[in-house]
Design a protein around this motif. Structure first.
Motif, PDB file in Angstrom:
ATOM      1  N   LYS A  52       0.814  -1.217   0.000  1.00  0.00           N
ATOM      2  CA  LYS A  52       0.000   0.000   0.000  1.00  0.00           C
ATOM      3  C   LYS A  52       0.850   1.272   0.000  1.00  0.00           C
ATOM      4  N   PHE A  53       2.170   1.098   0.082  1.00  0.00           N
ATOM      5  CA  PHE A  53       3.032   2.275   0.191  1.00  0.00           C
ATOM      6  C   PHE A  53       3.874   2.424  -1.075  1.00  0.00           C
ATOM      7  N   LEU A  54       3.191   2.564  -2.199  1.00  0.00           N
ATOM      8  CA  LEU A  54       3.861   2.701  -3.480  1.00  0.00           C
ATOM      9  C   LEU A  54       3.610   4.065  -4.110  1.00  0.00           C
ATOM     10  N   GLU A  55       3.096   5.006  -3.317  1.00  0.00           N
ATOM     11  CA  GLU A  55       2.743   6.291  -3.909  1.00  0.00           C
ATOM     12  C   GLU A  55       3.968   7.061  -4.398  1.00  0.00           C
ATOM     13  N   LYS A  56       5.137   6.792  -3.851  1.00  0.00           N
ATOM     14  CA  LYS A  56       6.343   7.474  -4.304  1.00  0.00           C
ATOM     15  C   LYS A  56       7.094   6.679  -5.379  1.00  0.00           C
ATOM     16  N   TYR A  57       6.529   5.534  -5.731  1.00  0.00           N
ATOM     17  CA  TYR A  57       7.150   4.688  -6.745  1.00  0.00           C
ATOM     18  C   TYR A  57       6.550   4.972  -8.116  1.00  0.00           C
ATOM     19  N   THR A  58       7.338   4.778  -9.144  1.00  0.00           N
ATOM     20  CA  THR A  58       6.898   4.948 -10.528  1.00  0.00           C
ATOM     21  C   THR A  58       6.853   3.587 -11.209  1.00  0.00           C
ATOM     22  N   GLU A  59       5.749   3.307 -11.875  1.00  0.00           N
ATOM     23  CA  GLU A  59       5.642   2.027 -12.576  1.00  0.00           C
ATOM     24  C   GLU A  59       6.537   2.045 -13.811  1.00  0.00           C
ATOM     25  N   LEU A  60       7.355   0.996 -13.929  1.00  0.00           N
ATOM     26  CA  LEU A  60       8.284   0.902 -15.049  1.00  0.00           C
ATOM     27  C   LEU A  60       7.780   0.003 -16.160  1.00  0.00           C
ATOM     28  N   ASP A  61       7.222  -1.142 -15.768  1.00  0.00           N
ATOM     29  CA  ASP A  61       6.844  -2.137 -16.764  1.00  0.00           C
ATOM     30  C   ASP A  61       5.975  -3.200 -16.120  1.00  0.00           C
ATOM     31  N   THR A  62       5.314  -3.982 -16.943  1.00  0.00           N
ATOM     32  CA  THR A  62       4.557  -5.137 -16.459  1.00  0.00           C
ATOM     33  C   THR A  62       4.847  -6.312 -17.373  1.00  0.00           C
ATOM     34  N   ARG A  63       4.801  -7.498 -16.785  1.00  0.00           N
ATOM     35  CA  ARG A  63       4.924  -8.720 -17.567  1.00  0.00           C
ATOM     36  C   ARG A  63       4.206  -9.828 -16.828  1.00  0.00           C
ATOM     37  N   GLY A  64       3.164 -10.355 -17.467  1.00  0.00           N
ATOM     38  CA  GLY A  64       2.395 -11.408 -16.824  1.00  0.00           C
ATOM     39  C   GLY A  64       1.789 -10.919 -15.534  1.00  0.00           C
ATOM     40  N   MET A  65       2.071 -11.605 -14.448  1.00  0.00           N
ATOM     41  CA  MET A  65       1.509 -11.272 -13.155  1.00  0.00           C
ATOM     42  C   MET A  65       2.388 -10.323 -12.349  1.00  0.00           C
ATOM     43  N   PHE A  66       3.489  -9.838 -12.945  1.00  0.00           N
ATOM     44  CA  PHE A  66       4.428  -9.002 -12.203  1.00  0.00           C
ATOM     45  C   PHE A  66       4.427  -7.567 -12.730  1.00  0.00           C
ATOM     46  N   THR A  67       4.536  -6.629 -11.787  1.00  0.00           N
ATOM     47  CA  THR A  67       4.679  -5.214 -12.115  1.00  0.00           C
ATOM     48  C   THR A  67       5.976  -4.713 -11.499  1.00  0.00           C
ATOM     49  N   TYR A  68       6.706  -3.902 -12.259  1.00  0.00           N
ATOM     50  CA  TYR A  68       8.015  -3.407 -11.833  1.00  0.00           C
ATOM     51  C   TYR A  68       7.918  -1.917 -11.517  1.00  0.00           C
ATOM     52  N   TYR A  69       8.424  -1.550 -10.348  1.00  0.00           N
ATOM     53  CA  TYR A  69       8.367  -0.169  -9.870  1.00  0.00           C
ATOM     54  C   TYR A  69       9.771   0.335  -9.553  1.00  0.00           C
ATOM     55  N   ALA A  70       9.926   1.657  -9.642  1.00  0.00           N
ATOM     56  CA  ALA A  70      11.183   2.307  -9.276  1.00  0.00           C
ATOM     57  C   ALA A  70      10.916   3.439  -8.306  1.00  0.00           C
ATOM     58  N   TYR A  71      11.867   3.644  -7.414  1.00  0.00           N
ATOM     59  CA  TYR A  71      11.789   4.757  -6.469  1.00  0.00           C
ATOM     60  C   TYR A  71      13.141   5.466  -6.476  1.00  0.00           C
ATOM     61  N   ILE A  72      13.108   6.776  -6.725  1.00  0.00           N
ATOM     62  CA  ILE A  72      14.309   7.614  -6.652  1.00  0.00           C
ATOM     63  C   ILE A  72      14.125   8.565  -5.482  1.00  0.00           C
TER      64      ILE A  72
END
Length: 478
Positions: free
Chosen positions: A431-451
């Motif tokens: 629930k604490f992904l508000e500072k993360y940016t979505e990078l990509d998705t593949r299948g059931m996985f989503t990739y996020y980045a935080y700077i």
């Protein structure tokens, strides 16, 4: 009575499950049947039966582009396709290959030759005897696959003929292999065959690369040259041909080898002016061949293997990694701070190197998260200055500026530059992904980045470097 009925039902269910496990179910039985023949294949099958005395069994290649017992190809360049059929007769352990031709709409068997063993490993076609020829390359193996032999055939005078040179007794002993490569390495219009083998018979050296080329005067394929390889090879995990560098136009064969001790190495060969094998990077070459006077180039290719050589990841073998038509060689070294870690915990920087003259030059440096399914390419100023801390509880890799003054460089994450997190749709949704940016998705996985917002470092990066809109994006899915 009710208990008896329930018991009967349970026994029937168990019986059904057991029959499925032992391959007795109708569905499993159907899967064990050979593929049904098409009308054209049935005609070829009938023609074969007319020419063969006794019952025969069709044999199917195990790998390669051609997996049928009947293979079509215009072998004599008359504009019409001939057919090859692979089969064994009765209880014979040797498989045969037959040539069939179609005349006036009717298939007939022309001739057949015995193969080198029981099983067909692969079938391929190559320009060996001429630039426009369709010569046949067949890999044969024993049922146990303990021994593989390669044979070459051609269609000459309307018949199938062998191409490999044989001695006065009709034997050849240079066609054993573990893996192979078909390539026109010197771009003369004719394909060469390169065989890579271990445990050669009656040889001091245990591993070899062998070049098989066409002798136009004799009309046969001979062993033109050979070169010994490392005697520590337990498995060949990759062979590829391509450009050695950007300027010379030379092409080479790159051999990725798994050595005993779970170490990968690369040897590279080219063809000299006489068309014979010449080493570019080889275990037998000394450090004098490297321009900077450092270790031999072969030693610089040594890197830890993954999974003991089984299902070796493509990122650990030679390839054109940046699309410039030149083959890169991957090398690996520990990231800063991991010198005291256990091997299972250590993380590595993978560097893809190109040959330039007699030295290896880095084209790309990256860290590869195989379990997460991504890699992050290091900016040039990150190399030797940034390390990675794995945080399994959040499925994150945290990229931090390396502080060599700390006894434990991972105890202080104040120099954090980036986080990459992998989130599964089926798992716990953070629930604490508000500072993360979505990078990509593949299948059931989503990739996020935080700077981090306030990074006081010259090594800081921007969100654009991670963006899919950036042609030089540093984040890439495997």
């Amino acid at each position: 009575m009710l208990h008896k009925t329930m018991l009967t039902a349970v026994l029937l269910a168990v019986s059904f499950l057991c029959s499925s496990c032992t391959g007795l179910s109708p569905v499993t039985g159907d899967l064990m049947q050979p593929p049904r023949l098409t009308a054209e294949q049935k005609a070829i099958d009938d023609a074969l039966r007319e020419s063969v005395t006794g019952d025969f069994t069709l044999k199917y290649p195990k790998s390669g582009d051609y997996r049928s017992a009947f293979i079509y190809q215009d072998l004599d360049k008359d504009g019409d396709e001939e057919a090859l059929a692979f089969y064994s007769i009765g209880l014979s352990s040797t498989t045969r290959v037959a040539l069939l031709d179609k005349e006036d709409g009717v298939w007939r068997a022309v001739n057949a030759l015995s193969g080198a063993s029981e099983e067909v490993e692969f079938v391929a076609f190559a320009h060996i005897s001429g630039p426009d020829s369709a010569d046949i390359v067949v890999g044969w193996s024993s049922e146990e696959e303990t021994e593989k032999q390669l044979e070459l055939y051609t269609c000459s005078g309307g018949k199938l003929e062998r191409m490999l040179f044989r001695d006065s007794s009709g034997k050849t002993d240079f066609n054993y292999y573990d893996t192979y490569l078909i390539n026109d390495l010197n771009t003369d219009g004719l394909d060469d065959i390169f065989l890579f083998s271990r445990d050669e018979r009656n040889r001091l050296e245990s591993s070899w690369i062998k070049q098989l080329s066409y002798d136009s005067e004799a009309g046969v394929v001979r062993l033109f040259s050979e070169h010994s390889l490392s005697d520590s090879i337990s498995q060949f995990v990759g062979v590829i041909a391509g450009n050695l560098d950007r300027s010379s136009g030379r092409r080479g064969v790159f051999i990725d080898e798994l050595l005993f001790g779970d170490v990968l190495a690369t040897e590279v060969f080219t063809l000299d002016d006489d068309g014979l094998l010449a080493p570019v990077i080889s275990i037998g070459m000394s450090g004098d061949e490297s321009e900077d006077g450092g270790p031999p180039l072969y030693e610089r290719t040594l890197r830890d293997a993954i999974s003991g050589g089984k299902d070796t990841p493509k990122e650990t073998v030679c390839a054109d990694i940046n699309g410039d038509s030149v083959i890169e060689i991957p090398t690996a070294r520990l990231l800063p701070g991991y010198q005291k870690q256990k091997d299972s915990e250590a993380l590595y920087l993978t560097e893809y190197m190109q040959l330039q003259g007699n030295k290896l030059v880095r084209m790309l440096a990256t860290v590869i998260n195989r379990s997460g399914g991504y890699r992050v390419n290091f900016p040039e100023d990150w190399i030797d200055q940034v390390t990675v801390f794995a945080q399994p509880e959040t499925s994150e890799w945290r990229f931090i500026e390396y502080n060599a003054s700390l006894e434990d460089p991972f105890s202080d994450l104040a120099g954090e530059l980036l986080r990459i997190r992998v989130v599964s749709k089926k798992g716990y949704q953070d629930k604490f992904l508000e500072k993360y940016t979505e990078l990509d998705t593949r299948g059931m996985f989503t990739y996020y980045a935080y700077i981090p917002d306030k990074v006081k470092s010259s090594l800081s990066i921007s969100s654009y470097q991670l963006s899919s809109k950036n042609p030089n994006r540093i984040f890439t899915l495997l």
